[in-house]
Design an enzyme around this catalytic site. Sequence first.
Site, short mmCIF file in Angstrom:
data_model
loop_
_atom_site.label_atom_id
_atom_site.label_comp_id
_atom_site.label_asym_id
_atom_site.label_seq_id
_atom_site.Cartn_x
_atom_site.Cartn_y
_atom_site.Cartn_z
N GLU A 163 5.07 -5.41 8.45
CA GLU A 163 3.94 -4.47 8.34
C GLU A 163 2.65 -5.22 8.03
O GLU A 163 1.59 -4.93 8.60
CB GLU A 163 4.24 -3.45 7.24
CG GLU A 163 3.16 -2.40 7.04
CD GLU A 163 3.48 -1.44 5.90
OE1 GLU A 163 2.53 -0.90 5.30
OE2 GLU A 163 4.68 -1.23 5.60
N HIS A 174 2.45 -1.17 -3.72
CA HIS A 174 2.83 -0.70 -2.40
C HIS A 174 4.32 -0.94 -2.14
O HIS A 174 5.03 -0.08 -1.61
CB HIS A 174 1.98 -1.42 -1.35
CG HIS A 174 2.38 -1.17 0.06
ND1 HIS A 174 3.12 -2.07 0.80
CD2 HIS A 174 2.16 -0.10 0.87
CE1 HIS A 174 3.33 -1.58 2.00
NE2 HIS A 174 2.76 -0.39 2.08
N GLU A 195 6.37 1.58 -4.03
CA GLU A 195 6.33 2.90 -3.37
C GLU A 195 7.43 3.00 -2.31
O GLU A 195 8.14 4.00 -2.21
CB GLU A 195 4.96 3.12 -2.73
CG GLU A 195 4.86 4.36 -1.85
CD GLU A 195 4.11 4.10 -0.56
OE1 GLU A 195 4.62 4.49 0.51
OE2 GLU A 195 3.02 3.49 -0.61
#
Length: 432
Positions: free
Chosen positions: A145, A69, A72
């Site tokens: 996040e 992640h 990315e």
Amino acid sequence: MKFETVYNEQIDEKLLLSTHKSGLRVAVVPKKGFSKYYAIYGTEYGSVDREFIAFGDKEKTVLPDGVAHFLEHKLFEMEDGTNAFDHFAKTGGNSNAFTSFNITAYLFSCTDNFYENLDILLNFVNTPYFTEENVAKEQGIIGQEIKMYDDDPQWRVFFNMLCAMYHNNPVKIDIAGTVESISRITPELLYKCTNTFYNPSNMYLVLVGDIDENKIEEYIDRHISAKRDTGKVERFAAFEPETVEREYIRQNLSVSTPMFAIGFKEKKVGVDGFELLKKEIATEILIEVLFGKSSENYIKMYESGIIDASFGGETELEKEYGFTSFGGESREPEKVYETVKACIENAKKNGISEKEAERIKKSVLSDEIRMYNNVENIGNTYIKSLMKGINPLDYTKAVSEIDIKYLTERLNEHFDTKNCVLSVIYPIEGEK
């Protein structure tokens, strides 16, 4: 590049398949006359890929959680200080990306300048740029996040379900990792992962629209050399027993009504290709037959007040794992759990309606045909299927082979009421 043509006469759809000299697998779904284009470029690398031997290494690498992640996010940042999003904005491309358990994918849609946008996509994914400074900056952003998702009840009820279901399989681990785990990510580790998992032979490029397939090789050649192919990635899978880790898990968060997720764990893993496609479709049919909004079970639960319109089910089946979940909001989640299990046992004892099953089969076929009107849905479905060894145009054949006997076998095999889990998010005491 020479493309092999696969055609499904029943739905009048075509798929063009080829492999670039670098090992990159390319699929083109021609949609003549469409004004919109879609491209999705993905690697078979997701959050579950935590242990592997990197190209040129002899020792195993064990990754901290959240690297796929994190990577990315970082790939959009380019060495010249620009961001890939800015380049897409100039050519009218709408770009995004996602990381799942098994895939990391980069995508764009546009109505003009398709080949210019394709050039941008292939460029930024194949030119990683990591420094101590930009990695540290991203650790702060993703850390925020992660904290946000830690308090998200829908996210937590789902991952708590997976934690109850799985002993060792890393599918139970949050895709983004933890604040602590991402603090251990370094530029060297990110380069090791791109060199290993962003190897062309580990990737797929799916293009949808009114596309000239003869132009594609030129753009791939600009950014991907045949020398980049480092072969098959050597991965390590954790041993996972058939049993669930625990039956019940609960957490208190800021919700007004309890949220729940009921999970059924796939026990017979290791299947891919056409057989996996059949299992997926059969499971989706059973979900609708047993608990679809027009089913007797759903209507009874709804009228009794133990569920509301939020109740629904879905399945996710991969070669290495699989599960089906039912979830929603309810003031009596334990009662919903017991009712769902009782409905399943009743279906096993008395059988399911062949007439209803045939109706649902027609419905899923209609949904499949409608998908071909949306380039984004086509691209996303195709890349996920192709990475599982599934030819998406085999969908109609798979549906035709699913009869009442197959559905009954699937019901008994997958929906084990003695080996399922319940995850509940309750309100914090004192909150309304």
